[in-house]
Structures are given as C-alpha cells and as structure tokens.
Design a protein around this motif. Structure first.
Motif: not given
Length: 215
Positions: A39, A41-43, A53, A55-61
C-alpha cells in the motif's frame, strides 16, 4: 544492539500481528508487513521489470496477484528505509526466503508454534467489526454487548475466510508453502521457537526475553 532486524513467523491465527505491534512499541522498530509495504509503494515504478503492469497499484486495482518479483522489490525498499524492523508475513515461501537473505541480515527469527486444532478454534471464532476492524473472539475476547464493537458500536461479523473450510484451506497452504521456510531458518543462530498457545501476555514475555537475550 540498536535497531535490530527481526522476523516473526507462524501460521494464520498464531498472533503474529499482535506480537509484532508489541515488538515495534518496545524496541522502537518498524512493523513491516507485505500488505502495508504494498500500500505504501503502490505507485512504485516497476516498468523496468518486464511485468504486465507498470505499478503495483495497477495489479491491485485489477484484482490480480502482485508478482513475487514485485513483492520482493517492495519489501527490499521497505527494509532499506526502516531504522530497524520486525518483518511479518514475508517470506511466504523458500524462494522469498532466499531473496530475503540477499536483502538483509536477520538478528532474531521468532517462530510462533500453535497446534492446528487451536488455530481452527481461534480463526473460526474470530469476529471483526465491520466498521473499524477491531478483532474479537466468541470465547477468548468477547465484546461487552454481543455482536457490538466496544470501540465504535459497529456490527461484529465473521469474515468470509474465517469459516471452517476456508480456515483449513489456508492452513493447508501454510503447511505446503511456509512451514518449509520455518524449517529453513531452524539452524540460524537467532532462531527461537515460542509456545504460541500461552496467553498473549505470556507469549509476549517469552518474545521480549528472547530478543533481549540476543540483541
């Protein structure tokens, strides 16, 4: 030793989160979990890692699992920026354990031992506030008013993954993937097995003494 590097291991329901919080408060180290690290480092830019992807955010979303290589990089970043730490929830498998050895040296490795029957009782009896996330238990930690959170008055629910079938599946996954990690560390000079079936205060007393003795 100032700013010790600590790792806590154990199955779901063993009390790692509770004891990690105690450790962080007592020894002034950072409590690092993979979830929190993700969370935070999601970007993070991972475009150079040849992943689907950037960024990690893209996987999570997208609801996809973040690849091990990305998790490893995020944990490495979190450890490097921490002034001492207790690591909780990583490594989950032997590949991650090998990656961790390249990231840092560990001073103490705590392994919470709890029988499977006890874990099933703990997890299936757990109730969580639907509003603030406070944890209770139908036997060991009951709220003042049944079904109502003491902290915020929210409704207490049983998480979907706390039913008996899901709990046993999670414990099977632990046995297959993470128990070998514990065996991997047993020859480490800082390895300490802790009886996790004691009361939380008794478990903490053993942990506190083990860390004091080694750091």
């Amino acid at each position: 030793m100032a700013n010790p590097h600590l790792l806590i291991l154990g199955p779901p329901g063993a009390g790692k989160g509770t004891q990690s919080s105690n450790i962080a408060a007592e020894f002034g180290v950072e409590h690092i979990t993979t979830g929190d690290a993700l969370r935070a480092n999601k970007d993070m830019d991972i475009s150079d890692m040849d992943t689907e992807y950037d960024t990690p955010r893209a996987y999570m979303e997208a609801g996809d699992l973040v690849p091990d290589a990305v998790v490893n990089a995020i944990v490495d970043e979190a450890l490097n920026s921490a002034d001492g730490f207790v690591l909780d929830g990583y490594p989950r498998n032997l590949d991650q354990a090998e990656e961790l050895e390249d990231m840092t040296d560990l001073d103490v490795i705590l392994s919470l031992d709890v029988s499977r029957d006890e874990l099933v009782d703990r997890l299936t009896g757990r109730r969580v506030c639907d509003d603030c996330g406070e944890n209770y238990h139908v036997e060991f930690n009951q709220p003042e008013e049944e079904g109502v959170c003491d902290e915020c008055g929210g409704e207490l629910i049983q998480r979907e993954d706390d039913n008996e079938e899901s709990v046993n599946n999670r414990l099977d996954v632990f046995e297959e993937n993470t128990k070998p990690v514990i065996e991997h560390y047993q020859d480490h000079d800082g390895f300490v097995a802790i009886d996790g079936e004691q009361t939380p205060d008794e478990v903490w007393a053993d942990i506190d003494a083990a860390i004091d003795e080694r750091v």
